[in-house]
Design a protein around this motif. Structure first.
Motif, PDB file in Angstrom:
ATOM      1  N   LYS A 123     -23.673 -11.231 -16.504  1.00 51.12           N
ATOM      2  CA  LYS A 123     -22.545 -11.260 -15.566  1.00 51.12           C
ATOM      3  C   LYS A 123     -21.374 -11.980 -16.230  1.00 51.12           C
ATOM      4  CE  LYS A 123     -25.297 -13.159 -12.228  1.00 51.12           C
ATOM      5  NZ  LYS A 123     -25.694 -13.522 -10.830  1.00 51.12           N
ATOM      6  N   TRP A 124     -20.182 -11.789 -15.718  1.00 55.92           N
ATOM      7  CA  TRP A 124     -18.956 -12.390 -16.276  1.00 55.92           C
ATOM      8  C   TRP A 124     -18.906 -12.109 -17.781  1.00 55.92           C
ATOM      9  CZ3 TRP A 124     -22.632 -15.766 -13.837  1.00 55.92           C
ATOM     10  CH2 TRP A 124     -22.487 -15.792 -12.455  1.00 55.92           C
ATOM     11  N   CYS A 127     -35.498  -9.177 -11.165  1.00 51.82           N
ATOM     12  CA  CYS A 127     -35.525 -10.438 -11.907  1.00 51.82           C
ATOM     13  C   CYS A 127     -36.926 -10.694 -12.424  1.00 51.82           C
ATOM     14  CB  CYS A 127     -35.101 -11.593 -11.001  1.00 51.82           C
ATOM     15  SG  CYS A 127     -35.059 -13.179 -11.862  1.00 51.82           S
ATOM     16  N   TYR A 137     -23.700 -17.933 -21.429  1.00 49.95           N
ATOM     17  CA  TYR A 137     -25.016 -17.315 -21.236  1.00 49.95           C
ATOM     18  C   TYR A 137     -25.106 -16.043 -22.083  1.00 49.95           C
ATOM     19  CZ  TYR A 137     -28.898 -14.929 -18.994  1.00 49.95           C
ATOM     20  OH  TYR A 137     -30.082 -14.277 -18.760  1.00 49.95           O
ATOM     21  N   ALA A 193     -28.624  -8.031 -18.035  1.00 51.68           N
ATOM     22  CA  ALA A 193     -27.590  -7.845 -17.004  1.00 51.68           C
ATOM     23  C   ALA A 193     -26.500  -8.913 -17.015  1.00 51.68           C
ATOM     24  CB  ALA A 193     -28.256  -7.770 -15.632  1.00 51.68           C
ATOM     25  N   SER A 219     -21.672 -14.047 -21.801  1.00 46.91           N
ATOM     26  CA  SER A 219     -20.856 -14.352 -20.627  1.00 46.91           C
ATOM     27  C   SER A 219     -19.787 -15.375 -20.962  1.00 46.91           C
ATOM     28  CB  SER A 219     -21.780 -14.915 -19.536  1.00 46.91           C
ATOM     29  OG  SER A 219     -21.049 -15.570 -18.549  1.00 46.91           O
ATOM     30  N   TYR A 232     -29.922 -10.419  -4.063  1.00 48.78           N
ATOM     31  CA  TYR A 232     -30.356 -11.701  -4.630  1.00 48.78           C
ATOM     32  C   TYR A 232     -29.393 -12.130  -5.730  1.00 48.78           C
ATOM     33  CZ  TYR A 232     -32.174  -9.787  -9.066  1.00 48.78           C
ATOM     34  OH  TYR A 232     -32.282  -9.213 -10.299  1.00 48.78           O
ATOM     35  N   ARG A 233     -29.244 -13.442  -5.871  1.00 49.62           N
ATOM     36  CA  ARG A 233     -28.403 -13.956  -6.952  1.00 49.62           C
ATOM     37  C   ARG A 233     -29.238 -14.912  -7.780  1.00 49.62           C
ATOM     38  NH1 ARG A 233     -23.996 -18.820  -6.796  1.00 49.62           N
ATOM     39  NH2 ARG A 233     -23.906 -18.997  -9.059  1.00 49.62           N
ATOM     40  N   ILE A 234     -29.359 -14.621  -9.053  1.00 49.27           N
ATOM     41  CA  ILE A 234     -30.052 -15.543  -9.959  1.00 49.27           C
ATOM     42  C   ILE A 234     -29.196 -15.704 -11.201  1.00 49.27           C
ATOM     43  CG2 ILE A 234     -32.022 -15.776 -11.561  1.00 49.27           C
ATOM     44  CD1 ILE A 234     -32.932 -16.436  -8.820  1.00 49.27           C
ATOM     45  N   ASP A 235     -28.831 -16.947 -11.495  1.00 53.96           N
ATOM     46  CA  ASP A 235     -28.136 -17.216 -12.750  1.00 53.96           C
ATOM     47  C   ASP A 235     -28.143 -18.708 -13.021  1.00 53.96           C
ATOM     48  OD1 ASP A 235     -25.838 -18.399 -11.381  1.00 53.96           O
ATOM     49  OD2 ASP A 235     -25.433 -16.357 -10.737  1.00 53.96           O
ATOM     50  N   THR A 236     -27.652 -19.039 -14.202  1.00 56.22           N
ATOM     51  CA  THR A 236     -27.648 -20.442 -14.634  1.00 56.22           C
ATOM     52  C   THR A 236     -26.299 -21.094 -14.342  1.00 56.22           C
ATOM     53  OG1 THR A 236     -26.914 -19.661 -16.782  1.00 56.22           O
ATOM     54  CG2 THR A 236     -29.270 -20.001 -16.506  1.00 56.22           C
ATOM     55  N   ARG A 290     -19.893  -6.714 -15.768  1.00 52.88           N
ATOM     56  CA  ARG A 290     -21.234  -7.135 -16.164  1.00 52.88           C
ATOM     57  C   ARG A 290     -21.977  -5.955 -16.780  1.00 52.88           C
ATOM     58  NH1 ARG A 290     -25.107  -8.104 -11.152  1.00 52.88           N
ATOM     59  NH2 ARG A 290     -26.389  -8.815 -12.880  1.00 52.88           N
ATOM     60  N   HIS A 335     -21.738 -11.917  -8.509  1.00 51.68           N
ATOM     61  CA  HIS A 335     -22.488 -10.898  -9.242  1.00 51.68           C
ATOM     62  C   HIS A 335     -21.762 -10.447 -10.500  1.00 51.68           C
ATOM     63  CE1 HIS A 335     -25.642 -10.777  -6.252  1.00 51.68           C
ATOM     64  NE2 HIS A 335     -24.717 -10.741  -5.313  1.00 51.68           N
TER      65      HIS A 335
HETATM   66  N1  LIG Z   1     -23.772 -14.935 -17.039  1.00 49.20           N
HETATM   67  C1  LIG Z   1     -25.019 -14.775 -16.569  1.00 49.20           C
HETATM   68  N2  LIG Z   1     -25.490 -13.541 -16.338  1.00 49.20           N
HETATM   69  C2  LIG Z   1     -26.738 -13.360 -15.875  1.00 49.20           C
HETATM   70  C3  LIG Z   1     -27.574 -14.455 -15.624  1.00 49.20           C
HETATM   71  C4  LIG Z   1     -27.068 -15.743 -15.885  1.00 49.20           C
HETATM   72  O1  LIG Z   1     -27.743 -16.757 -15.707  1.00 49.20           O
HETATM   73  N3  LIG Z   1     -25.782 -15.871 -16.349  1.00 49.20           N
HETATM   74  N4  LIG Z   1     -28.846 -14.239 -15.135  1.00 49.20           N
HETATM   75  C5  LIG Z   1     -29.461 -12.944 -15.345  1.00 49.20           C
HETATM   76  C6  LIG Z   1     -30.629 -12.756 -14.527  1.00 49.20           C
HETATM   77  S1  LIG Z   1     -31.984 -13.722 -14.883  1.00 49.20           S
HETATM   78  C7  LIG Z   1     -30.709 -11.792 -13.559  1.00 49.20           C
HETATM   79  S2  LIG Z   1     -32.164 -11.431 -12.813  1.00 49.20           S
HETATM   80  C8  LIG Z   1     -29.509 -11.051 -13.131  1.00 49.20           C
HETATM   81  C9  LIG Z   1     -29.293 -11.189 -11.647  1.00 49.20           C
HETATM   82  O2  LIG Z   1     -28.124 -10.565 -11.251  1.00 49.20           O
HETATM   83  P1  LIG Z   1     -27.605 -10.783  -9.774  1.00 49.20           P
HETATM   84  O3  LIG Z   1     -27.434 -12.254  -9.563  1.00 49.20           O
HETATM   85  O4  LIG Z   1     -26.334 -10.022  -9.664  1.00 49.20           O
HETATM   86  O5  LIG Z   1     -28.662 -10.239  -8.849  1.00 49.20           O
HETATM   87  O6  LIG Z   1     -28.338 -11.511 -13.785  1.00 49.20           O
HETATM   88  C10 LIG Z   1     -28.504 -11.798 -15.154  1.00 49.20           C
HETATM   89  N5  LIG Z   1     -27.199 -12.094 -15.664  1.00 49.20           N
END
Ligand SMILES: Nc1nc2c(c(=O)[nH]1)N[C@H]1C(S)=C(S)[C@@H](COP(=O)(O)O)O[C@H]1N2
Ligand SMILES: [Mo]
Length: 543
Positions: free
Chosen positions: A403-404, A311, A355, A401, A351, A262-266, A389, A384
């Motif tokens: 990312k970037w 998530c 974020y 978690a 990030s 799954y991928r969730i981010d802004t 990350r 991801h």
């Molecule tokens: N830069 C950044 N990292 C982020 C997010 C984000 O919106 N931006 N969302 C977080 C959320 S809410 C979750 S649940 C996880 C999801 O990681 P995935 O997309 O690798 O599954 O990343 C987290 N890291």
């Protein structure tokens, strides 16, 4: 007002859309000039993402799943088309200056969106929106000139007899008998349909070329090539081979393939961070700031760890959960080197796109919190978090978690609110125990007879001790647990069931290694994760 809707209504609307397309295309071209510029569509989209009410975000995830971003972009696109058409009609059917105003508004909104981006910005981030606006004004003017302004302007239309003409525009004769437009000097003016089409085609071509060139230029910022060139070192101590007994549910692979994760981010557009542009800066309440490159990171002792990420937006029975073998540098040793002040109580991961997440320093209790670079044997996929990350076992992704990742800041909960906190989510959010039925869907029809029900359960860092199933109103029955891999991953379970004809309710619950039984009390993801039991109804056919 009627005149707005007379015979040139559609032409004006179409011309407006072509003008809008020129604006977007040119903005896109400018955005292609620098990594730090974004097109107004994405800039506005990002502001929408940051400001949508949480219930709407959850609704979007519920409706569109992880396609919520595509849905948002389609929404913005549709609004732009309608807005441009409206600007065209107002400019050509009413008052030309109103058109200029309309275009300026577009430009201002785009600029404001770019200036208020999450990550710190320079004034010149407005250039795509400004250039797009200027180009759109030029295009508006070109249409006005080329297709003869007077024909579009209602003031030039005869007032008598237009009512009927309005109703007979489907074939669009270029000149209606009762609707002969004249210019100020009283000369008859004819808009040549061909000229109109050429103008629109010309604008469309300008838009396509500019937009295409912008996209093409933008492609050179892609991090895909950089990722393809990364060679991950082996971990110092590779994990032993995983026993096959951990996987007993054919619907759910124990390790979620990266492509299904799954991928969730802004991030509306995935941040592109080639490794030669990347550094990690550890700062804040530390004795010694640390700044490392990607090579430095790879040269640290890398460890492997199997962790189930979850998530907070995951609803009971939901799919926003996945397990991977992560490869990364330990966060605790990195922070030891920096020397964390005893006053600091929050570790913030920032990030490249601004974020932030944040979690308590006290969770560094020996668990495998990682600055991760690898996921299931590959460099992190771009989606991801490539190139690096954070991953912290036992904490929901939104607080842990990042990312970037480019910065780790030591601070306090009192001094800093991470991204989701002002939006109503809790600042501490350990993952809540959950269990899920995977082998059957709700309202699925099945044949009667002996079947195996199966699924997963998780209680990260504590571990799953038991999973129980309840059929209709019977007592809770123990399921067969698959072998446990470790306490930071989910655990699979199966349950043999003789399905008798009729309608049956199946409920599942878990028990963790502390002996706590999963609560049946339902709560929403907001503010710190959903609770409640996964319960499905299946329809067993008559024998
Ligand atoms: N830069 C950044 N990292 C982020 C997010 C984000 O919106 N931006 N969302 C977080 C959320 S809410 C979750 S649940 C996880 C999801 O990681 P995935 O997309 O690798 O599954 O990343 C987290 N890291
Ligand atoms: Mo999340």
């Amino acid at each position: 007002m009627n005149k707005l809707f007379s015979m040139y209504f559609w032409r004006s609307a179409i011309a407006g859309i072509a003008v809008g397309a020129v604006g977007i295309g040119v903005a896109e071209l400018l955005a292609g000039l620098s990594r730090d510029l974004t097109s107004p569509i994405f800039a506005v989209g990002d502001r929408v993402v940051d400001n949508v009410p949480v219930w709407l975000k959850d609704l979007a995830i519920e409706w569109f799943g992880t396609n919520d971003k595509i849905a948002l972009l389609c929404g913005i696109g549709s609004i732009l088309v309608i807005y441009s058409a409206l600007v065209g009609v107002l400019a050509f059917r009413w008052k030309f200056p109103v058109g200029i105003l309309g275009v300026s508004l577009f430009s201002i909104v785009g600029s404001a969106a770019a200036l208020t981006a999450r990550s710190s910005t320079q004034w010149w981030v407005v250039t795509p929106s400004l250039a797009g606006g200027l180009a759109a004004v030029a295009a508006l003017w070109a249409v006005y000139r080329r297709t003869n302004s007077l024909l579009f302007s209602p003031s030039a239309l005869p007032t008598k007899g237009t009512e009927n003409a309005e109703l007979t525009t489907t074939h669009e004769p270029d000149v209606e008998a009762q609707d002969i437009p004249v210019n100020k000097k009283g000369q008859i003016q004819v808009v040549d349909r061909r000229k109109f089409l050429y103008t629109v085609a010309g604008l469309t071509a300008v838009s396509a070329v500019a937009g295409g060139a912008g996209r093409w230029l933008n492609a050179r910022f892609s991090a895909a090539k950089s990722r393809a060139e990364v060679l991950l070192p082996a971990p110092r101590k590779p994990l032993p081979a995983t026993p096959s007994e951990i996987e007993v549910v054919k619907e759910t692979p124990f390790f979620t393939p990266n492509s299904d994760f799954y991928r969730i981010d802004t991030a509306l557009s995935v941040p592109q961070v080639p490794i030669d542009t990347w550094t990690l800066h550890v700062h804040g309440m530390v004795e010694k700031e640390i700044e490392i490159t990607f090579d430095d990171l790879l040269n640290r002792d890398l460890v492997e760890s199997d962790i189930t990420l979850t998530c907070v937006s995951n609803v009971v029975g939901g799919e926003l959960v996945g397990t991977a073998r992560w490869l990364g540098a330990r966060l605790d040793t990195l922070l030891q080197e920096a020397g964390v002040s005893s006053e600091a109580d929050q570790i913030v991961g920032r990030s490249i796109d601004g974020y932030t997440c944040g979690f308590p320093t006290e969770i560094l209790d020996g668990r495998d919190a990682l600055v991760a670079v690898g996921m299931n044997g590959e460099p992190l996929p771009l989606d991801h978090g490539f190139p690096a990350r954070l991953i912290v076992p036992g904490l929901y992704g939104y607080i842990s978690a990042t990312k970037w990742l480019t910065e780790i800041e030591l601070t306090t909960f009192a001094a800093f609110d991470q991204y989701w906190v002002p939006r109503g989510y809790a600042d501490r959010a350990p993952i809540k125990m959950q269990s899920r039925i995977d082998s059957l869907q709700g309202l699925q029809r099945i044949a009667p007879g002996n079947i195996t029900i199966g699924g997963v359960a998780w209680a990260q860092t504590i571990g799953i001790e038991a999973v129980e199933v309840k059929i209709d109103d019977s007592d809770w029955a123990e399921t067969d647990l698959a072998q446990e891999l470790n306490s930071t991953t989910w655990r699979q379970w199966t349950f043999p069931w003789k399905a008798l004809p009729g309608r049956h309710t199946i409920t599942v619950r878990a028990k963790d290694r502390n002996g706590t039984i999963q609560t049946d009390e339902r709560s929403e993801p907001l503010p710190n994760g959903a609770t409640g039991l996964h319960k499905i109804v299946v329809l067993v056919d008559a024998s």
